[in-house]
Design an enzyme around this catalytic site. Structure first.
Site, short mmCIF file in Angstrom:
data_model
loop_
_atom_site.label_atom_id
_atom_site.label_comp_id
_atom_site.label_asym_id
_atom_site.label_seq_id
_atom_site.Cartn_x
_atom_site.Cartn_y
_atom_site.Cartn_z
N CYS A 1 36.53 47.59 37.07
CA CYS A 1 34.94 47.34 36.94
C CYS A 1 34.54 46.00 37.52
O CYS A 1 35.07 45.03 38.11
CB CYS A 1 34.54 47.41 35.62
SG CYS A 1 35.62 46.09 34.58
N CYS B 1 35.77 42.89 36.16
CA CYS B 1 37.14 42.42 36.82
C CYS B 1 37.05 41.79 37.98
O CYS B 1 37.85 40.88 38.35
CB CYS B 1 37.92 43.91 36.93
SG CYS B 1 37.64 45.02 35.41
#
Lengths: 79, 331
Positions: A10, A13
């Site tokens: 995502c 991250c």
């Protein structure tokens, strides 16, 4: 020293990965930051939220992007 | 309907400020569509952000003292005699939901030998109830509806989790999940520190959350304000009357392909309710938007076989429809 950023891919991250790389560059360390999206690894480290930031297999933070200062402190504390 | 439009006294200063800005500073003529939209926009935005500030700080503090790992240990180490479902949903409500974390969380729970049904109870409630949704609900619908909403969200989680647990569907969890083992439970060390030292950290987290959703809220309130000012009263009743009793399931199913942030949807929902959409139908729509989404299904597909994934969605859909009817009937 082994620095890992683990996530599920995502945006949060990716932001963490970038922050950690920036800090490593700033500290002029010749270390590659490992980025992995293997979720099993996250759980094996004992974390249950992503992204995960770990140094030498020890969990530093999970589920958030720490500030650059905090990342720097964690890395220099392990040199 | 009275409950929805009733404003709370503690917000009076904000309302006065919004009136002053609309009528004196921007000098928009009273009782026009534009005035109604602008006043609504300013007042709602102020009210939502004020509440958001308080609630996100409070919840960040709760999370600091009760990280998810602690909640997991609580569920594994104690005998809870059926109250596990209740605790799992409450924990789901206080943890922020991020689809980035749903998989590690799912695996982490199962790895700790928490039963599948309880794990699902947690996962159903987590996206439905969170601090952002609660702050929005209080400012938009008032305390009464907020409490009912929380009870509804917890009930869906508990009942859904219980049903999924009883169906014995462990074999439909991908095999690799059962093979994951935590090598060491090394938690990030937490020293005992004074609240004064912890507070900046909590505050930073709270502002991170607000920053992430601020734009959605402003857009949501903006769309809501336009509906509020320009769409005639009772406009939706005309269309929804033809749907009749099918309004709730229709709203739920229509919401599945829509993947949106609760923060943007709730302000729009409120305007729809004011213009004649029954509250239960509107809530069913909102819960389906946040609780049943296709991207979330794709993420869960990594750990669930389709039989379980479909059952999970089926049970939650059914729960949302029931809650929708209950709200329409009770309010």
């Amino acid at each position: 020293m082994k620095i890992q950023v683990l996530g599920s891919g995502c945006t949060t991250c990716k932001n963490l990965h970038k922050s950690v790389e920036d800090v490593v560059k700033k500290l002029k360390l010749d270390i590659e930051v490992e980025y992995s999206t293997d979720i099993a690894k996250i759980v094996e480290l004992g974390a249950m939220s992503s992204p995960v930031f770990a140094i030498n297999g020890i969990l530093i933070s999970a589920g958030k992007v720490p500030s650059n200062d905090e990342i720097e402190k964690a890395i220099s504390g392990n040199i | 309907m009275e409950i929805i439009t009733k404003t709370m006294d503690i917000f009076y200063p904000l309302e006065a400020l919004a009136n002053w800005l609309t009528f004196s500073v921007f000098s928009i003529e009273q009782n026009t569509y534009l005035a109604s939209a602008v006043q609504f926009f300013i007042y709602d935005t102020l009210k939502i952000f004020a509440l958001m500030l308080v609630i996100t700080h409070f919840m960040s503090a709760v999370r600091y003292y009760l990280p998810i790992e602690k909640l997991r240990d609580f569920l594994t180490k104690r005998k809870l005699y059926g109250l596990d479902y209740f605790f799992a949903t409450v924990f789901g409500a206080i943890t922020p939901f991020c689809s980035c974390s749903s998989i590690p969380l799912f695996i982490g729970f199962l790895e700790a030998r928490i039963p599948l049904g309880i794990t699902f109870a947690f996962m159903i409630t987590s996206p439905l109830i969170n601090e952002v949704a609660i702050a929005l609900f209080i400012s938009i619908f008032g305390w009464h509806v907020t409490l009912l909403y929380i009870v509804a969200g917890l009930s869906i989680g508990m009942i859904g989790g219980f049903i999924l647990g009883k169906l014995k569907m462990e074999k439909y969890v991908e095999d690799f999940v059962w093979k994951v083992h935590v090598q060491k439970h090394n938690q990030t060390e937490k020293k005992k520190e004074s609240f004064g030292k912890i507070f900046p950290q909590i505050s930073r987290e709270a502002f991170d959350i607000i920053r992430k959703i601020a734009l959605y809220i402003v857009i949501g309130v903006g769309v809501g304000a336009i509906i509020h000012g320009y769409v005639p009263e009772g406009f939706f009743e005309k269309y929804l009357d033809s749907a009749g009793i099918w309004g709730v399931p229709l709203a739920t199913v229509l919401a599945v392909p829509i993947y949106a942030n609760a923060s943007g949807v709730i302000p729009i929902i409120q305007s729809l309710v004011v213009k004649g959409v029954p509250l239960g139908t509107a809530l069913a729509f909102m819960m389906a938007v946040v609780g049943l989404s296709l991207p979330e299904a794709l993420i869960l597909k990594k750990v669930l076989k389709w039989q379980l994934l479909a059952t999970f969605f089926g049970v939650v859909t059914f729960g949302i429809i029931l809650i929708g009817y209950a709200f329409n009937y009770l309010l």
